[in-house]
Design a protein around this motif. Structure first.
Motif, PDB file in Angstrom:
ATOM      1  N   ARG A 112       0.834  -1.211   0.000  1.00 33.97           N
ATOM      2  CA  ARG A 112       0.000   0.000   0.000  1.00 33.97           C
ATOM      3  C   ARG A 112       0.867   1.260   0.000  1.00 33.97           C
ATOM      4  NH1 ARG A 112      -3.599  -0.602   5.003  1.00 33.97           N
ATOM      5  NH2 ARG A 112      -1.682  -1.549   5.713  1.00 33.97           N
ATOM      6  N   VAL A 113       1.999   1.213   0.705  1.00 34.86           N
ATOM      7  CA  VAL A 113       2.917   2.355   0.737  1.00 34.86           C
ATOM      8  C   VAL A 113       3.529   2.569  -0.644  1.00 34.86           C
ATOM      9  CG1 VAL A 113       5.047   3.239   1.747  1.00 34.86           C
ATOM     10  CG2 VAL A 113       3.390   2.053   3.195  1.00 34.86           C
ATOM     11  N   LYS A 114       3.915   1.475  -1.295  1.00 36.60           N
ATOM     12  CA  LYS A 114       4.471   1.580  -2.656  1.00 36.60           C
ATOM     13  C   LYS A 114       3.443   2.188  -3.611  1.00 36.60           C
ATOM     14  CE  LYS A 114       7.514  -2.446  -2.544  1.00 36.60           C
ATOM     15  NZ  LYS A 114       7.734  -3.771  -3.146  1.00 36.60           N
ATOM     16  N   GLN A 115       2.218   1.709  -3.499  1.00 37.87           N
ATOM     17  CA  GLN A 115       1.154   2.212  -4.377  1.00 37.87           C
ATOM     18  C   GLN A 115       0.916   3.701  -4.131  1.00 37.87           C
ATOM     19  OE1 GLN A 115      -2.514   0.065  -4.026  1.00 37.87           O
ATOM     20  NE2 GLN A 115      -3.489   1.198  -5.687  1.00 37.87           N
ATOM     21  N   ALA A 116       0.918   4.115  -2.861  1.00 29.94           N
ATOM     22  CA  ALA A 116       0.725   5.534  -2.537  1.00 29.94           C
ATOM     23  C   ALA A 116       1.869   6.375  -3.090  1.00 29.94           C
ATOM     24  CB  ALA A 116       0.611   5.717  -1.027  1.00 29.94           C
ATOM     25  N   MET A 117       3.098   5.861  -2.978  1.00 30.59           N
ATOM     26  CA  MET A 117       4.255   6.605  -3.512  1.00 30.59           C
ATOM     27  C   MET A 117       4.166   6.723  -5.036  1.00 30.59           C
ATOM     28  SD  MET A 117       7.383   5.196  -1.183  1.00 30.59           S
ATOM     29  CE  MET A 117       8.601   6.210  -1.998  1.00 30.59           C
ATOM     30  N   ASN A 118       3.733   5.659  -5.703  1.00 31.65           N
ATOM     31  CA  ASN A 118       3.578   5.711  -7.160  1.00 31.65           C
ATOM     32  C   ASN A 118       2.509   6.715  -7.561  1.00 31.65           C
ATOM     33  OD1 ASN A 118       5.591   3.856  -7.705  1.00 31.65           O
ATOM     34  ND2 ASN A 118       4.194   2.113  -7.669  1.00 31.65           N
ATOM     35  N   GLU A 119       1.423   6.781  -6.811  1.00 32.82           N
ATOM     36  CA  GLU A 119       0.363   7.748  -7.112  1.00 32.82           C
ATOM     37  C   GLU A 119       0.857   9.174  -6.909  1.00 32.82           C
ATOM     38  OE1 GLU A 119      -3.217   6.856  -4.981  1.00 32.82           O
ATOM     39  OE2 GLU A 119      -3.387   4.865  -5.896  1.00 32.82           O
ATOM     40  N   ILE A 120       1.653   9.377  -5.866  1.00 30.84           N
ATOM     41  CA  ILE A 120       2.210  10.718  -5.623  1.00 30.84           C
ATOM     42  C   ILE A 120       3.115  11.120  -6.779  1.00 30.84           C
ATOM     43  CG2 ILE A 120       3.818  12.010  -4.161  1.00 30.84           C
ATOM     44  CD1 ILE A 120       2.650  10.429  -1.768  1.00 30.84           C
ATOM     45  N   ASN A 121       3.993  10.207  -7.196  1.00 30.98           N
ATOM     46  CA  ASN A 121       4.891  10.506  -8.320  1.00 30.98           C
ATOM     47  C   ASN A 121       4.102  10.748  -9.601  1.00 30.98           C
ATOM     48  OD1 ASN A 121       7.265  10.376  -6.861  1.00 30.98           O
ATOM     49  ND2 ASN A 121       7.520   8.180  -7.210  1.00 30.98           N
ATOM     50  N   SER A 122       3.074   9.947  -9.805  1.00 30.82           N
ATOM     51  CA  SER A 122       2.244  10.111 -11.002  1.00 30.82           C
ATOM     52  C   SER A 122       1.545  11.470 -11.001  1.00 30.82           C
ATOM     53  CB  SER A 122       1.223   8.982 -11.057  1.00 30.82           C
ATOM     54  OG  SER A 122       0.334   9.177 -12.114  1.00 30.82           O
ATOM     55  N   SER A 123       0.994  11.866  -9.854  1.00 28.97           N
ATOM     56  CA  SER A 123       0.295  13.158  -9.800  1.00 28.97           C
ATOM     57  C   SER A 123       1.265  14.325  -9.972  1.00 28.97           C
ATOM     58  CB  SER A 123      -0.499  13.292  -8.505  1.00 28.97           C
ATOM     59  OG  SER A 123       0.358  13.380  -7.393  1.00 28.97           O
ATOM     60  N   LYS A 124       2.503  14.189  -9.450  1.00 23.86           N
ATOM     61  CA  LYS A 124       3.506  15.252  -9.656  1.00 23.86           C
ATOM     62  C   LYS A 124       3.841  15.401 -11.128  1.00 23.86           C
ATOM     63  CE  LYS A 124       5.906  15.101  -5.206  1.00 23.86           C
ATOM     64  NZ  LYS A 124       7.167  14.721  -4.531  1.00 23.86           N
ATOM     65  N   ARG A 125       4.012  14.279 -11.805  1.00 26.38           N
ATOM     66  CA  ARG A 125       4.352  14.331 -13.231  1.00 26.38           C
ATOM     67  C   ARG A 125       3.183  14.881 -14.053  1.00 26.38           C
ATOM     68  NH1 ARG A 125       7.671  10.575 -11.348  1.00 26.38           N
ATOM     69  NH2 ARG A 125       9.767  10.419 -12.177  1.00 26.38           N
ATOM     70  N   LEU A 126       1.982  14.496 -13.668  1.00 23.61           N
ATOM     71  CA  LEU A 126       0.797  15.016 -14.349  1.00 23.61           C
ATOM     72  C   LEU A 126       0.693  16.527 -14.159  1.00 23.61           C
ATOM     73  CD1 LEU A 126      -1.728  14.327 -15.983  1.00 23.61           C
ATOM     74  CD2 LEU A 126      -2.925  13.962 -13.828  1.00 23.61           C
ATOM     75  N   LYS A 127       0.982  16.978 -12.954  1.00 26.64           N
ATOM     76  CA  LYS A 127       0.959  18.417 -12.663  1.00 26.64           C
ATOM     77  C   LYS A 127       1.990  19.159 -13.519  1.00 26.64           C
ATOM     78  CE  LYS A 127       0.880  20.968  -8.299  1.00 26.64           C
ATOM     79  NZ  LYS A 127       1.279  20.843  -6.905  1.00 26.64           N
ATOM     80  N   GLU A 128       3.188  18.597 -13.635  1.00 27.68           N
ATOM     81  CA  GLU A 128       4.232  19.209 -14.467  1.00 27.68           C
ATOM     82  C   GLU A 128       3.827  19.215 -15.939  1.00 27.68           C
ATOM     83  OE1 GLU A 128       7.869  17.106 -13.701  1.00 27.68           O
ATOM     84  OE2 GLU A 128       7.936  17.750 -11.606  1.00 27.68           O
TER      85      GLU A 128
END
Length: 177
Positions: A52-68
C-alpha cells in the motif's frame, strides 16, 4: 535500522541508503566488538515497504508528473497565443503599409492624369480636371454600390451642378472625419 528509520521521511529513506548503512555499521561494530568480531561493511541492498505504501508513492509521483505536464502544456498554449498575437500585429502593420503605398500610387496617378489632361486639352483648368475625375469616381461608386446585393437604397443628389454637389459632399465627409 529501527533507530534511524523513524527520523527520516519515506522518500528520504530511499535516498539515504548509504547513511543508513553507516549508522547500522556503527551500531553493529560497537556491539559485536564485545564478542571479538570486527564489522567491515554493512550493505543495505533493498528497502521493501508495504504494498500500500508503494502504491501511494507511485500515485504521488504520477500526480507530480501530471501536474508538471499540465504546466508545460499551459506554457505551450501561452507561447502559441503570444506568437499568434505577434503574427496578427505584423500582418496588420504590413497591411497598413500596403494601403499607404496603394494610396500614394493613386495620388501619383491622379496627379499625372491632371497634368496630362490640362496640358493636352486647351482652356481647361485644374479645377475642371478635378471635377471630371470626381464625377468619374462618383459614377464608379454608384455602379459598385448598385451592384452590391446588400444595397437597398442609393441617394443621388438632385442639384443642377452634379460636380459641385459631389465635391461639396466629399469635402463635408472629409471635414467630418
Amino acid at each position: 535500522m529501527r533507530s534511524q528509520l523513524p527520523t527520516l521521511d519515506l522518500d528520504a529513506v530511499f535516498e539515504a541508503k548509504e547513511e543508513l548503512a553507516i549508522a547500522v555499521k556503527a551500531a553493529l561494530q560497537q556491539t559485536m566488538e564485545n564478542f571479538g568480531f570486527q564489522i567491515l561493511q554493512a550493505l543495505i541492498t533493498d528497502l521493501d515497504p508495504d504494498q500500500r505504501v508503494k502504491q501511494a508513492m507511485n500515485e504521488i509521483n504520477s500526480s507530480k508528473r501530471l501536474k508538471e505536464a499540465i504546466a508545460e502544456q499551459a506554457e505551450g498554449a501561452k507561447i502559441l497565443q503570444v506568437k499568434s498575437a505577434e503574427a496578427e500585429a505584423e500582418s496588420k502593420y504590413l497591411s497598413g503599409v500596403g494601403v499607404a503605398k496603394q494610396r500614394r500610387a493613386i495620388v501619383d496617378g491622379l496627379r499625372g492624369s491632371i497634368v496630362d489632361f490640362s496640358s493636352g486639352v486647351e482652356g481647361t483648368s485644374a479645377k475642371d480636371v478635378m471635377d471630371l475625375l470626381l464625377l468619374s469616381q462618383y459614377f464608379d461608386m454608384l455602379k459598385d454600390t448598385a451592384g452590391d446585393p446588400n444595397c437597398k437604397t442609393v441617394f443621388i443628389p438632385s442639384s443642377k451642378s452634379l460636380g459641385d454637389e459631389t465635391r461639396n459632399a466629399l469635402l463635408q465627409a472629409e471635414s467630418g472625419k
